[in-house]
Motif scaffolding. Structure first.
Motif, PDB file in Angstrom:
ATOM      1  N   ASN A 102       0.751  -1.211   0.177  1.00 39.37           N
ATOM      2  CA  ASN A 102      -0.209   0.025   0.130  1.00 39.37           C
ATOM      3  C   ASN A 102       0.621   1.429  -0.083  1.00 39.37           C
ATOM      4  O   ASN A 102       0.906   1.698   0.961  1.00 39.37           O
ATOM      5  CB  ASN A 102      -0.804  -0.247   1.117  1.00 39.37           C
ATOM      6  N   PRO A 103       0.794   2.445  -0.749  1.00 42.47           N
ATOM      7  CA  PRO A 103       1.890   3.026  -1.147  1.00 42.47           C
ATOM      8  C   PRO A 103       1.585   4.101  -0.539  1.00 42.47           C
ATOM      9  O   PRO A 103       2.468   5.448  -0.314  1.00 42.47           O
ATOM     10  CB  PRO A 103       2.312   3.078  -2.700  1.00 42.47           C
ATOM     11  N   SER A 104       0.090   4.047  -0.221  1.00 41.91           N
ATOM     12  CA  SER A 104      -0.304   5.141   0.510  1.00 41.91           C
ATOM     13  C   SER A 104      -0.332   4.578   1.974  1.00 41.91           C
ATOM     14  O   SER A 104      -1.086   5.828   3.114  1.00 41.91           O
ATOM     15  CB  SER A 104      -1.647   5.598   0.552  1.00 41.91           C
ATOM     16  N   ASP A 105       0.171   3.756   2.346  1.00 40.55           N
ATOM     17  CA  ASP A 105       0.708   3.282   4.383  1.00 40.55           C
ATOM     18  C   ASP A 105       1.474   4.425   4.285  1.00 40.55           C
ATOM     19  O   ASP A 105       2.968   4.531   4.602  1.00 40.55           O
ATOM     20  CB  ASP A 105       1.142   2.345   4.372  1.00 40.55           C
ATOM     21  N   THR A 106       0.967   5.660   5.404  1.00 37.00           N
ATOM     22  CA  THR A 106       1.945   6.835   6.384  1.00 37.00           C
ATOM     23  C   THR A 106       2.214   6.687   6.988  1.00 37.00           C
ATOM     24  O   THR A 106       3.271   6.960   7.496  1.00 37.00           O
ATOM     25  CB  THR A 106       0.506   7.792   6.259  1.00 37.00           C
ATOM     26  N   ALA A 107       1.590   5.641   7.974  1.00 36.66           N
ATOM     27  CA  ALA A 107       2.495   4.771   8.921  1.00 36.66           C
ATOM     28  C   ALA A 107       3.298   4.261   8.856  1.00 36.66           C
ATOM     29  O   ALA A 107       4.948   4.487   9.085  1.00 36.66           O
ATOM     30  CB  ALA A 107       1.081   3.976  10.296  1.00 36.66           C
ATOM     31  N   ALA A 108       3.704   3.584   7.891  1.00 36.88           N
ATOM     32  CA  ALA A 108       5.521   3.407   6.666  1.00 36.88           C
ATOM     33  C   ALA A 108       6.279   3.752   6.393  1.00 36.88           C
ATOM     34  O   ALA A 108       7.157   3.613   6.754  1.00 36.88           O
ATOM     35  CB  ALA A 108       4.713   1.849   6.078  1.00 36.88           C
ATOM     36  N   TRP A 109       5.935   4.970   5.724  1.00 38.52           N
ATOM     37  CA  TRP A 109       6.684   5.903   5.107  1.00 38.52           C
ATOM     38  C   TRP A 109       6.934   6.619   6.622  1.00 38.52           C
ATOM     39  O   TRP A 109       8.251   7.185   6.408  1.00 38.52           O
ATOM     40  CB  TRP A 109       5.349   6.889   4.652  1.00 38.52           C
ATOM     41  N   ARG A 110       6.514   6.752   7.507  1.00 35.01           N
ATOM     42  CA  ARG A 110       7.336   7.647   8.617  1.00 35.01           C
ATOM     43  C   ARG A 110       8.189   6.830   9.465  1.00 35.01           C
ATOM     44  O   ARG A 110       8.976   6.966   9.358  1.00 35.01           O
ATOM     45  CB  ARG A 110       6.187   7.765   9.791  1.00 35.01           C
ATOM     46  N   ILE A 111       7.831   5.643   9.763  1.00 32.92           N
ATOM     47  CA  ILE A 111       8.178   4.461   9.983  1.00 32.92           C
ATOM     48  C   ILE A 111      10.244   4.151   9.435  1.00 32.92           C
ATOM     49  O   ILE A 111      10.956   4.660   9.501  1.00 32.92           O
ATOM     50  CB  ILE A 111       7.889   3.035  10.571  1.00 32.92           C
ATOM     51  N   LYS A 112       9.523   4.265   8.491  1.00 36.08           N
ATOM     52  CA  LYS A 112      10.710   3.965   6.946  1.00 36.08           C
ATOM     53  C   LYS A 112      11.864   5.223   7.456  1.00 36.08           C
ATOM     54  O   LYS A 112      12.726   5.358   7.414  1.00 36.08           O
ATOM     55  CB  LYS A 112      10.385   4.013   5.618  1.00 36.08           C
ATOM     56  N   ALA A 113      11.178   6.272   7.297  1.00 35.26           N
ATOM     57  CA  ALA A 113      11.976   7.645   7.469  1.00 35.26           C
ATOM     58  C   ALA A 113      12.772   7.976   8.485  1.00 35.26           C
ATOM     59  O   ALA A 113      14.066   8.354   8.911  1.00 35.26           O
ATOM     60  CB  ALA A 113      11.201   9.329   7.645  1.00 35.26           C
ATOM     61  N   GLN A 114      11.702   7.443   9.694  1.00 35.15           N
ATOM     62  CA  GLN A 114      12.260   7.579  11.150  1.00 35.15           C
ATOM     63  C   GLN A 114      13.406   6.749  11.347  1.00 35.15           C
ATOM     64  O   GLN A 114      15.190   6.643  11.771  1.00 35.15           O
ATOM     65  CB  GLN A 114      11.792   7.838  12.048  1.00 35.15           C
ATOM     66  N   SER A 115      13.648   5.634  10.808  1.00 37.03           N
ATOM     67  CA  SER A 115      14.101   4.168  11.157  1.00 37.03           C
ATOM     68  C   SER A 115      15.430   4.853   9.924  1.00 37.03           C
ATOM     69  O   SER A 115      17.134   4.931  10.439  1.00 37.03           O
ATOM     70  CB  SER A 115      14.000   2.770  10.687  1.00 37.03           C
ATOM     71  N   ALA A 116      15.621   5.058   9.494  1.00 30.78           N
ATOM     72  CA  ALA A 116      16.387   5.814   8.403  1.00 30.78           C
ATOM     73  C   ALA A 116      17.230   6.420   8.954  1.00 30.78           C
ATOM     74  O   ALA A 116      18.559   6.089   8.627  1.00 30.78           O
ATOM     75  CB  ALA A 116      15.368   6.197   6.503  1.00 30.78           C
TER      76      ALA A 116
END
Length: 185
Positions: A102-116
């Motif tokens: 789901n490319p619109s999964d905001t929680a996943a994008w947030r986790i990706k940004a923070q973990s990176a």
């Protein structure tokens, strides 16, 4: 004298669990005495606790080149670093799988940004934060990530301006909400 005061304050803050404040004061001590092993060790430990694994790795690399670099304490910190790093990489992998579904999964994008950001992959953090802002233009997590990584990227002025613009919009939105809530001025 300033070095010793900053070092003592940072060590006390670290012992009291105030790792963010400790990191700041230990960094001040290290500005004046970049080879201070006590300050490097404490800042590495505080950075691991703060999930600033990039800074922890920098400090540990420097410590490992010093005469006492293979101390039991340094080895323990390196183990802690690796454990935290693996956890952040696992979060990144899980976020990538969710984004693929789901490319619109905001929680996943947030986790990706923070973990990176935590592991020091600032380009990936920037990409994830910008993508998150594309999906959710008012994302505090994305703006926070962009502000935190701006000094590590070549286009940092442009990035900082975007983060500041977003913060201004969020502050205005918060003021509007305060004015419109019952009892607001």
């Amino acid at each position: 004298m300033k070095v010793q005061a900053a070092l003592n304050k940072g060590l006390l803050e670290y012992r009291n669990g105030q790792t963010m404040a400790a990191t700041k004061d230990l960094s001040t001590a290290l500005e004046y005495d970049p080879e201070n092993e006590t300050a490097l060790t404490a800042r590495a430990a505080a950075s691991i606790k703060n999930n600033n694994l990039y800074q922890a790795d920098q400090d540990l690399n420097k410590l490992e080149k010093m005469p006492s670099g293979n101390s039991v304490e340094s080895k323990k910190l390196r183990e802690d670093y690796h454990q935290h790093y693996r956890m952040e990489k696992q979060k990144l992998d899980e976020a990538d799988k969710r984004i693929e579904e789901n490319p619109s999964d905001t929680a996943a994008w947030r986790i990706k940004a923070q973990s990176a950001r935590h592991i020091g992959d600032f380009q990936q953090a920037e990409y994830a934060a910008n993508t998150l802002l594309g999906v959710d233009p008012s994302s505090v997590a994305a703006l926070s990530t962009l502000r935190a990584i701006s000094r590590f990227l070549p286009d940092s002025l442009k990035l900082q301006n975007r983060a500041n613009l977003g913060s201004s919009r969020l502050n205005q939105t918060n003021r509007n909400l305060q004015l419109n809530k019952p009892g607001g001025n």
